[in-house]
Every structure is written in C-alpha cells, then in structure tokens.
Scaffold this motif. Structure first.
Motif, PDB file in Angstrom:
ATOM      1  N   UNK A   1      14.637  56.897  51.805  1.00  0.00           N
ATOM      2  CA  UNK A   1      14.227  55.535  51.485  1.00  0.00           C
ATOM      3  C   UNK A   1      13.768  54.794  52.728  1.00  0.00           C
ATOM      4  N   UNK A   2      12.687  54.023  52.590  1.00  0.00           N
ATOM      5  CA  UNK A   2      12.103  53.343  53.748  1.00  0.00           C
ATOM      6  C   UNK A   2      13.099  52.447  54.480  1.00  0.00           C
ATOM      7  N   UNK A   3      13.958  51.768  53.725  1.00  0.00           N
ATOM      8  CA  UNK A   3      14.900  50.854  54.357  1.00  0.00           C
ATOM      9  C   UNK A   3      16.204  51.524  54.762  1.00  0.00           C
ATOM     10  N   UNK A   4      16.195  52.849  54.820  1.00  0.00           N
ATOM     11  CA  UNK A   4      17.366  53.587  55.305  1.00  0.00           C
ATOM     12  C   UNK A   4      17.302  53.814  56.807  1.00  0.00           C
ATOM     13  N   UNK A   5      16.298  53.268  57.471  1.00  0.00           N
ATOM     14  CA  UNK A   5      16.151  53.451  58.917  1.00  0.00           C
ATOM     15  C   UNK A   5      17.398  53.037  59.686  1.00  0.00           C
ATOM     16  N   UNK A   6      18.037  51.952  59.247  1.00  0.00           N
ATOM     17  CA  UNK A   6      19.188  51.455  60.005  1.00  0.00           C
ATOM     18  C   UNK A   6      20.373  52.412  59.933  1.00  0.00           C
ATOM     19  N   UNK A   7      20.442  53.234  58.894  1.00  0.00           N
ATOM     20  CA  UNK A   7      21.518  54.226  58.847  1.00  0.00           C
ATOM     21  C   UNK A   7      21.341  55.263  59.964  1.00  0.00           C
ATOM     22  N   UNK A   8      20.121  55.740  60.130  1.00  0.00           N
ATOM     23  CA  UNK A   8      19.866  56.713  61.192  1.00  0.00           C
ATOM     24  C   UNK A   8      20.127  56.103  62.564  1.00  0.00           C
ATOM     25  N   UNK A   9      19.664  54.862  62.762  1.00  0.00           N
ATOM     26  CA  UNK A   9      19.876  54.209  64.053  1.00  0.00           C
ATOM     27  C   UNK A   9      21.363  53.993  64.310  1.00  0.00           C
ATOM     28  N   UNK A  10      22.088  53.528  63.294  1.00  0.00           N
ATOM     29  CA  UNK A  10      23.517  53.285  63.456  1.00  0.00           C
ATOM     30  C   UNK A  10      24.268  54.582  63.739  1.00  0.00           C
TER      31      UNK A  10
END
Length: 219
Positions: free
Chosen positions: A149-158
């Motif tokens: 999902x496009x807005x899952x970026x913060x999971x990878x960063x976190x």
C-alpha cells in the motif's frame, strides 16, 4: 547509517519520498537516505522528473536499502542487466521493499517462500513469482521487510529506524510526520505493527524528547 532508496523510471512518489524524508529525520545522528537510480534522471508515474543522488550501484555499499514501486516494475523485474547491477546482502544490510518492489526482491532471490506484502495491483505478479502474499500492511523476517500500500511507507521507515537505531528514535521520527491531533494514535499504531515483527514491545506512549525534536526539525 547510509540508505539507498532505489527509485526507477515510473516510480511512485509516495514510496520514495515519504520513506526518504522520514529516514532523513535522523540526519543529526549521522543517517543519510539517498535516492539511488540506474540513470542520472528518473521520471515518476505522474511525470515528475528528479535527479538521482546516487547511482544504483550505491546499494551494494549502503547499510540499508529500500525498494519503492512504480508502473514499470514488472518490466524491470525481467531486465537481467538491471538486476545484475543490484547486489544486496541481507546478511549485513537491512532491506525493505514496498508494493511492486516486492517483485524485485523476489527476482533477486531475497524472499523465497517467506510470507510477504505487496499492493493489490501487484499481487498477481508477486504470486506468480512464487511468493506467499499475506493480507497485511507490513511483515519482516530478519533483515528483510516488505510493505503493501502506498501509505505503508512509514512502516518501512519506522522498522528501519527501530532496527538500525532504536524504537524510541522510530517513535520520534513518526511523531514528527504524523497528523496533528492524531499523533498519539498514529504513532502507537505504527509502532505496534513494527515492533510485533521485531520481537519488541513498543515503549509507552509519550511525547518525543525535546533534544531530538530540536535537532531534527531543521529543514
């Protein structure tokens, strides 16, 4: 900590830019996230042309690598010459992929039969590549993680910050970018997802430390 955010022609801006921005919140403590591409310039799926900060070969020497998605990923996954330029080592690197970027991880032999995440559009291609796709926003196995999902970026960063730094630093970075009025819920949700995958409990919710906040809020 040097991070290669692999970004190709037809890239999804949300994948590359959100993750790179969050990771660069840790610049005061020596982290650097760079857009790395196979050419000097790449154009996004919506026509935004940017200059690469590092060549794609930078991924081989980076401490961590994130692979974003895009509208040309299926084509790139069949480009043997391109794949040979990607030398990743999960033994010493943190490696994450988002959406169709999971297909590139599969083609590089870095997923195998482990459960992985991707977006709904890319799912048939990733399944075809032999990957067991799970209905989840984020999953990690050791040094390899995938998000869907496009807005899952913060999971990878976190996840990358929690693994390469600390869970507290991840909390502070996500707190800064979270929507005003929703910060506590947003941060707690992100950390509960990430820490469940790395075998840690999220710290009790609290405001970020002032010293980190001041250091990291510079433009």
């Amino acid at each position: 900590m040097e991070i290669a955010v692999l970004t190709f022609d037809g890239f999804n801006e949300l994948d590359s830019f959100i993750a790179a921005s969050i990771l660069n919140r840790l610049r005061p403590v020596g982290w650097r996230a760079y857009i790395a591409s196979p050419s000097a310039e790449v154009t996004s799926m919506n026509g935004v042309t940017i200059r690469s900060q590092r060549p794609i070969e930078f991924a081989a020497q980076a401490d961590a690598v994130l692979i974003g998605s895009g509208i040309r990923t299926r084509e790139l996954a069949n480009d043997g010459a391109l794949l040979r330029r990607l030398r990743l080592d999960p033994g010493r690197q943190l490696i994450g992929a988002q959406c169709s970027g999971t297909l590139l991880l599969a083609k590089l032999g870095l997923i195998g039969d482990l459960p992985a995440c991707t977006d709904l559009t890319s799912k048939p291609w990733v399944v075809e590549a032999g990957v067991h796709v799970v209905d989840a926003p984020f999953v990690a196995h050791g040094n390899v993680a995938t998000a869907g999902g496009c807005l899952a970026s913060h999971y990878l960063a976190a996840w990358m910050i929690a693994r390469g730094g600390s869970v507290e630093q991840a909390r502070e970075a996500i707190h800064y970018v979270a929507p005003v009025g929703e910060k506590a819920a947003y941060v707690d949700r992100a950390l509960s997802v990430v820490t469940a995958q790395i075998g840690e409990k999220p710290p009790a919710g609290r405001p970020p430390k002032e010293d980190f906040g001041r250091a990291s809020l510079s433009p």
